[in-house]
Scaffold this active site. Sequence first.
Site, PDB file in Angstrom:
ATOM      1  N   LYS A   1     -53.321  38.380 -30.275  1.00  0.00           N
ATOM      2  CA  LYS A   1     -52.750  37.261 -30.501  1.00  0.00           C
ATOM      3  C   LYS A   1     -51.145  37.618 -30.910  1.00  0.00           C
ATOM      4  O   LYS A   1     -50.928  38.962 -31.247  1.00  0.00           O
ATOM      5  CB  LYS A   1     -53.415  36.424 -31.529  1.00  0.00           C
ATOM      6  CG  LYS A   1     -53.793  37.166 -32.598  1.00  0.00           C
ATOM      7  CD  LYS A   1     -54.605  36.588 -33.839  1.00  0.00           C
ATOM      8  CE  LYS A   1     -54.916  37.214 -34.949  1.00  0.00           C
ATOM      9  NZ  LYS A   1     -55.579  36.614 -35.951  1.00  0.00           N
TER      10      LYS A   1
ATOM     11  N   ARG B   1     -61.341  28.799 -44.822  1.00  0.00           N
ATOM     12  CA  ARG B   1     -60.421  28.592 -43.669  1.00  0.00           C
ATOM     13  C   ARG B   1     -60.786  27.940 -42.631  1.00  0.00           C
ATOM     14  O   ARG B   1     -60.400  26.510 -42.619  1.00  0.00           O
ATOM     15  CB  ARG B   1     -59.787  29.919 -43.538  1.00  0.00           C
ATOM     16  CG  ARG B   1     -58.422  29.987 -42.836  1.00  0.00           C
ATOM     17  CD  ARG B   1     -57.795  31.421 -42.566  1.00  0.00           C
ATOM     18  NE  ARG B   1     -58.765  32.291 -41.681  1.00  0.00           N
ATOM     19  CZ  ARG B   1     -58.288  33.347 -41.000  1.00  0.00           C
ATOM     20  NH1 ARG B   1     -56.887  33.677 -41.247  1.00  0.00           N
ATOM     21  NH2 ARG B   1     -58.839  34.094 -40.069  1.00  0.00           N
TER      22      ARG B   1
ATOM     23  N   TYR C   1     -23.741  44.616 -48.832  1.00  0.00           N
ATOM     24  CA  TYR C   1     -23.093  43.357 -49.716  1.00  0.00           C
ATOM     25  C   TYR C   1     -23.561  43.128 -51.123  1.00  0.00           C
ATOM     26  O   TYR C   1     -24.757  44.018 -51.521  1.00  0.00           O
ATOM     27  CB  TYR C   1     -24.307  42.328 -48.992  1.00  0.00           C
ATOM     28  CG  TYR C   1     -23.832  41.767 -47.729  1.00  0.00           C
ATOM     29  CD1 TYR C   1     -22.689  40.762 -47.667  1.00  0.00           C
ATOM     30  CD2 TYR C   1     -24.699  41.849 -46.559  1.00  0.00           C
ATOM     31  CE1 TYR C   1     -22.097  40.297 -46.471  1.00  0.00           C
ATOM     32  CE2 TYR C   1     -24.079  41.179 -45.225  1.00  0.00           C
ATOM     33  CZ  TYR C   1     -22.889  40.527 -45.223  1.00  0.00           C
ATOM     34  OH  TYR C   1     -22.448  40.082 -44.292  1.00  0.00           O
TER      35      TYR C   1
ATOM     36  N   MET D   1     -28.216  41.208 -41.812  1.00  0.00           N
ATOM     37  CA  MET D   1     -28.972  40.440 -40.866  1.00  0.00           C
ATOM     38  C   MET D   1     -28.798  41.560 -39.360  1.00  0.00           C
ATOM     39  O   MET D   1     -29.810  41.558 -38.732  1.00  0.00           O
ATOM     40  CB  MET D   1     -27.812  39.307 -40.278  1.00  0.00           C
ATOM     41  CG  MET D   1     -28.668  38.609 -38.952  1.00  0.00           C
ATOM     42  SD  MET D   1     -27.577  37.081 -38.525  1.00  0.00           S
ATOM     43  CE  MET D   1     -27.812  36.042 -39.914  1.00  0.00           C
TER      44      MET D   1
END
Length: 376
Positions: A46, A143, A261, A319
Site C-alpha cells: 500500500k 480501529r 533560517y 523546503m
Amino acid sequence: MSGIRSFGAPLSERLPRVEIDRAALAGNWQRLAAHTPGARTGAAVKADGYGLGAAEVARTLHDAGCRDFFVAWAEEGAVLRETLGGPDTRIMVLQGLDSSAAALCRETRLSPVLSTPDDIAVWREAGAAPAPAFIQLETGMNRLGLGETDARAAATLAASGALSVTCVMSHLASADEASEQSREQRTVFERVAGLFPGVPRSLANSAGILLGPEFHYDLTRPGIALYGGTCEALEGLRPVATLTAAILQIRMARCGEAAGYGAAAPLARDTRIATVGLGYADGFLRAGSGAGVAIWPGRSVPTAFLGGRAVPILGRISMDLILLDITDLPADAVRPGDRAEFYGKNVPIEQVAAAAGTIPYELLTGLGPRVARDWR
C-alpha cells in the site's frame, strides 16, 4: 518509475534520488518467508509500495515468490492487477467497500477485507454469485473489524454459502513494543476466528512475525521489514532504500556568523558548509533539523554520510535545501555534484526517524514526487 517525470529527457544528476536495491527487497521477503515456514508470506504494498513504487515493488516480490499482496484502496489494487495479472496472485483491499469499490473488486479480481456489516452487505449485493473475501475481526485495536456479535452473523452467512470467506484476519496494535496486548489480542482472535472452522487465518505484521510461531497462522503480512525499516529485528534483513542528494555549493562561513533560517545554527568556529538539494518538500522532515534549533531542544544531532564519514545537519531543514557542516572533512574530500546519503546503507533509517521524532514508515511513504526512484 514512480516519482519525478523526465519528460523524455535525462533526469538531472542534481535531483534528490532514492536508490532502491531490488536484490535486498527480494532477499528480505525470502528471509521473512524462511522464518515462517508453516505460513504463506504476503506483502503490504500500500501507499505506492511504501513510497518506492508499487508496480516495481510488486514485480520484484512476485519474482521472489510472493503471491499475496495487500493494498489500502480498491483503486490501488486495480492498478496493481495490471502489473500482476496471473490467476495465482491474490490482491487484498484492506479498507472496506462502497458500491463502486465493490464493482472494481469484482471486475479486477480483488479480494476485499470486510470489516463492517455494511461491507458485507455491499459485497453480497455486488454480484449474484459469492466472490472470495477476507473477514477482519476486532480484537482490541478499536480501529477496523467485526466485533464478536457481527462476526457470528458473518459466520452464519458463510456456513450457508451466502458469503465466501477465504481468510479471517486481525491486526496487532503493539507487536513492536514490550506489551501484553499482543497475546491478549491473540486470545480474542483464537476465540472469534473459531466461528469460521477450516478457514485460514492471518494475524502477524512485520513485528508480529517475530513474536513466535503461534502468531504466524496461515498467512503473514510483512510491511516495513520488507523495505529495510527494521533491519536489526531479524538477522539477514538489509536496507532497501538509500536517499541521496547532491551538493549544490560549498562555502566558508566565519565564527560568530549563523546558518540557515532564523539564524538557528550559530557558528562557534570557522565552518565549511555544503548546501544540498533536499528538503521537507521531498519528504525529509523539518523535525529532523540539526541541534541548536530551539524548538527541538535536547534531540541528538542528525547526520548525513558524505566523504566517507558522518557529518552533522546544520540548522533548520528548509523546503528545498539542507546545510551540512563539512569542516572536519579534508579540504579536497568533496565538491559540488557529490552526493550525500541521508539514510540507507551508511545511515540507518531508524536513526534518522528517531532524530525527527517519527518512525521509518513516515520517511518512506512521505518521499515526495520530485525524488527520483532509481531501481538498482
